[in-house]
Design a protein around this motif. Structure first.
Motif, mmCIF file in Angstrom:
data_model
loop_
_atom_site.group_PDB
_atom_site.id
_atom_site.type_symbol
_atom_site.label_atom_id
_atom_site.label_comp_id
_atom_site.label_asym_id
_atom_site.label_seq_id
_atom_site.Cartn_x
_atom_site.Cartn_y
_atom_site.Cartn_z
ATOM 1 N N ARG A 114 0.822 -1.216 0.000
ATOM 2 C CA ARG A 114 0.000 0.000 0.000
ATOM 3 C C ARG A 114 0.855 1.264 0.000
ATOM 4 N NH1 ARG A 114 -4.717 -1.762 4.381
ATOM 5 N NH2 ARG A 114 -6.096 -2.797 2.870
ATOM 6 N N ALA A 115 2.051 1.157 0.540
ATOM 7 C CA ALA A 115 2.953 2.313 0.576
ATOM 8 C C ALA A 115 3.688 2.522 -0.740
ATOM 9 C CB ALA A 115 3.956 2.150 1.716
ATOM 10 N N ASP A 116 3.627 1.546 -1.630
ATOM 11 C CA ASP A 116 4.306 1.612 -2.922
ATOM 12 C C ASP A 116 3.478 2.481 -3.874
ATOM 13 O OD1 ASP A 116 5.503 1.228 -5.394
ATOM 14 O OD2 ASP A 116 5.921 -0.891 -5.022
ATOM 15 N N LYS A 117 4.010 3.627 -4.274
ATOM 16 C CA LYS A 117 3.270 4.555 -5.126
ATOM 17 C C LYS A 117 2.926 3.934 -6.482
ATOM 18 C CE LYS A 117 5.130 8.761 -3.026
ATOM 19 N NZ LYS A 117 5.888 10.026 -3.254
ATOM 20 N N ALA A 118 3.735 2.981 -6.922
ATOM 21 C CA ALA A 118 3.466 2.338 -8.205
ATOM 22 C C ALA A 118 2.204 1.481 -8.156
ATOM 23 C CB ALA A 118 4.655 1.476 -8.618
ATOM 24 N N LEU A 119 1.762 1.134 -6.946
ATOM 25 C CA LEU A 119 0.566 0.304 -6.775
ATOM 26 C C LEU A 119 -0.613 1.095 -6.232
ATOM 27 C CD1 LEU A 119 2.285 -2.831 -5.192
ATOM 28 C CD2 LEU A 119 1.731 -2.459 -7.598
ATOM 29 N N ALA A 120 -0.529 2.411 -6.294
ATOM 30 C CA ALA A 120 -1.551 3.262 -5.672
ATOM 31 C C ALA A 120 -2.933 3.067 -6.287
ATOM 32 C CB ALA A 120 -1.139 4.730 -5.779
ATOM 33 N N ASP A 121 -2.994 2.622 -7.544
ATOM 34 C CA ASP A 121 -4.290 2.454 -8.212
ATOM 35 C C ASP A 121 -4.945 1.110 -7.915
ATOM 36 O OD1 ASP A 121 -4.042 4.954 -9.355
ATOM 37 O OD2 ASP A 121 -3.092 4.178 -11.179
ATOM 38 N N HIS A 122 -4.302 0.286 -7.102
ATOM 39 C CA HIS A 122 -4.821 -1.050 -6.807
ATOM 40 C C HIS A 122 -5.137 -1.166 -5.323
ATOM 41 C CE1 HIS A 122 -3.330 -2.127 -10.799
ATOM 42 N NE2 HIS A 122 -2.164 -1.599 -10.448
ATOM 43 N N ARG A 123 -6.344 -1.645 -5.009
ATOM 44 C CA ARG A 123 -6.788 -1.802 -3.617
ATOM 45 C C ARG A 123 -6.372 -3.183 -3.110
ATOM 46 N NH1 ARG A 123 -11.035 1.393 -1.751
ATOM 47 N NH2 ARG A 123 -11.860 -0.411 -0.629
ATOM 48 N N ILE A 124 -5.166 -3.272 -2.580
ATOM 49 C CA ILE A 124 -4.646 -4.558 -2.090
ATOM 50 C C ILE A 124 -4.910 -4.649 -0.592
ATOM 51 C CG2 ILE A 124 -2.614 -6.011 -1.806
ATOM 52 C CD1 ILE A 124 -1.462 -4.727 -4.320
ATOM 53 N N GLY A 125 -5.761 -5.592 -0.208
ATOM 54 C CA GLY A 125 -6.112 -5.794 1.192
ATOM 55 C C GLY A 125 -6.051 -7.265 1.552
ATOM 56 N N PRO A 126 -6.461 -7.615 2.765
ATOM 57 C CA PRO A 126 -6.399 -9.015 3.199
ATOM 58 C C PRO A 126 -7.159 -9.969 2.286
ATOM 59 C CG PRO A 126 -6.799 -7.570 5.070
ATOM 60 C CD PRO A 126 -6.897 -6.718 3.856
ATOM 61 N N LEU A 127 -8.326 -9.547 1.793
ATOM 62 C CA LEU A 127 -9.112 -10.452 0.962
ATOM 63 C C LEU A 127 -8.403 -10.773 -0.349
ATOM 64 C CD1 LEU A 127 -11.806 -11.979 0.890
ATOM 65 C CD2 LEU A 127 -12.755 -10.054 -0.375
ATOM 66 N N VAL A 128 -7.675 -9.804 -0.878
ATOM 67 C CA VAL A 128 -6.914 -10.038 -2.108
ATOM 68 C C VAL A 128 -5.859 -11.110 -1.870
ATOM 69 C CG1 VAL A 128 -5.361 -9.002 -3.798
ATOM 70 C CG2 VAL A 128 -7.316 -7.698 -2.944
ATOM 71 N N MET A 129 -5.138 -11.001 -0.747
ATOM 72 C CA MET A 129 -4.095 -11.979 -0.431
ATOM 73 C C MET A 129 -4.697 -13.362 -0.214
ATOM 74 S SD MET A 129 -1.483 -9.923 -0.509
ATOM 75 C CE MET A 129 -0.130 -10.848 0.247
ATOM 76 N N ILE A 130 -5.823 -13.413 0.458
ATOM 77 C CA ILE A 130 -6.472 -14.704 0.728
ATOM 78 C C ILE A 130 -6.969 -15.327 -0.574
ATOM 79 C CG2 ILE A 130 -8.464 -15.778 1.838
ATOM 80 C CD1 ILE A 130 -8.086 -13.615 4.069
#
Length: 458
Positions: free
Chosen positions: A274-290
């Motif tokens: 989430r801190a990576d500016k290159a990934l700012a357009d992607h909502r990466i949360g726990p459900l994504v990882m699961i």
């Protein structure tokens, strides 16, 4: 001449639909493909386009009525000498076919490539596909209703479920829009307005003496001390949910296995991403990882991604993952599908989940997007719950319930430390899945969440 239009199958063999609201009235001129009504099936609210250009002659049903597929729905006064029926009125209209939500784009405008052929199609068709389940939870990453796609046109900006809800309460959304301004009207806006004006909708109330009366359904609680009951018709999503869950519970022998997982490393990785500016357009949360971990684990435990085909006497193993994700909507809880989820990267999974929840919250999920899943995830952790025993969606052999992430003391490297813990619960069909394989699947998901770097080994 007068041409009748009969209610078509709005997707997956559904036999009826309820009129949520008409957007036209007798005497109104309509253009080809203009939306004339919103219909609620057992799976979704869909917009019904006009198959003709002409004038509305007759509405054969009122808002709230249930109409059978094939029954007359609306009549049009169409210019020309065509015979009555549901065919387009001219060659020009044949070039621009009406596009029913749930069918996808009309043939003339469809530019999408065909999906690859799959084995075991019988297992995901007819009744099994029509019973895509509604599950008891919503994803962590579900978007708030205010972020739903607005409805265009001159009507107040709201979603189909909110419009239906306002109609049941007798609330005029035009007046609500005058208060909230130029933004999408939410269910809470309707509730607030209804409370101020004392708006009522229809329901059947049974008094304490047992006599049933047609009493108004108020937006506020009944007076204290009054023994009253409110009867709500079983229809739409709730009716379909009940039928699907009963069928599943009494058809497939359910077994549920639990495992508590140290997800500290996964939560740390999420913060880094989430801190990576290159990934700012992607909502990466726990459900994504699961979801990503589940797809990898299913590749190693294929029976959790299979279907029991009773008629053919076969177990159908799917070599693809159509992943169902539970989403809370104002119509109820639905499980839209991410097709070919095993092919997605982490950012691709994040984008797919965002699109899924936006579509679900705006009430635009089509019946086709709810059918044919091979495995599902339900997130009970969003309610602060640690574990549960979810019922299998009909036709699927596995479902994973995700519990809340809690910071608690745990043994770590020989010492007691505060770690971020989560309980996973997997229910599976014991006809297809042995206890050992169900446990291996759960352990594989847990290992990937405890050490996300292990994904490089899959």
């Amino acid at each position: 001449m007068i041409t009748e239009f009969h209610l078509p199958d709005l997707g997956e063999g559904l036999t009826e639909a309820e009129v949520v609201q008409w957007l036209v009235k007798p005497g109104d001129p309509v253009a080809l493909n203009q939306t004339v009504a919103e219909m609620e099936t057992a799976k979704a609210v869909v917009e019904l386009p006009s198959p003709y250009e002409g004038t509305v002659s007759t509405l054969h049903a009122e808002a709230g009525d249930t109409v059978a597929v094939g029954a007359p729905l609306i009549a049009f006064d169409v210019a020309g000498d065509e015979p009555e029926g549901d065919e387009p009125a001219s060659d020009a209209e044949e070039k621009t076919e009406p596009n029913l939500v749930g069918y996808g784009a009309a043939p003339a405008s469809s530019g999408r490539p065909a999906r690859r052929a799959r084995r075991g199609t019988a297992a995901t068709s007819s009744a099994a596909a029509a019973e895509a389940a509604v599950i008891e939870a919503a994803p962590h990453d579900a978007l708030p209703p205010s972020e739903a796609e607005p409805v265009t046109g001159e009507r107040p900006r709201s979603t189909p479920p909110v419009r239906a809800y306002a109609k049941r309460l007798g609330v005029d959304l035009v007046l609500v829009a005058a208060e909230v301004g130029d933004r999408v009207i939410t269910r809470s806006d309707v509730d607030a307005y209804a409370e101020r004006i004392g708006a009522t909708g229809s329901a059947t109330t049974t008094a304490s003496g047992g006599e049933t009366t047609d009493a108004p359904r108020t937006a506020s609680a009944p007076p204290g001390g009054e023994r009253a009951q409110t009867r709500i018709p079983i229809r739409g999503v709730r009716k379909h949910t009940a039928q699907a869950m009963v069928r599943s519970a009494f058809t497939a022998p359910h077994v549920t296995t639990f495992h508590t997982v140290d997800v500290t490393a996964t939560m740390d990785l999420i913060e880094q991403l989430r801190a990576d500016k290159a990934l700012a357009d992607h909502r990466i949360g726990p459900l994504v990882m699961i979801a990503k971990a589940v797809c990898l684990a299913l590749g190693r435990n294929p029976s959790l991604n299979a279907t029991w085909d009773e008629d053919a006497g076969e177990i159908v193993e799917n070599h693809f993952v159509d992943l169902g994700i539970a989403a809370a909507t104002e119509r109820g809880l639905i499980v839209p599908i991410i097709r070919d989820a095993e092919r997605l990267s982490l950012t691709g999974m994040a984008d797919a989940l965002t699109r899924l929840t936006q579509t679900a919250r705006s009430g635009k999920t089509s019946p086709a997007e709810l059918a044919g899943g091979t495995f599902s995830i339900t997130n009970i952790g969003v309610f602060g719950i640690d574990a549960g025993t979810p019922i299998l969606p009909p036709g699927q052999s596995g479902i994973l319930a995700v519990g809340a992430v809690r910071r608690q003391p745990w043994e770590y490297r020989g010492e007691i430390a505060l770690r971020q813990m989560m309980t996973l619960s997997v229910s599976f069909d014991h006809r297809l899945v042995d206890g050992a394989e169900g446990s291996r699947f759960l352990k594989d998901v847990a290992d990937l969440l405890e050490q996300p770097g292990r994904a490089m080994l899959y």
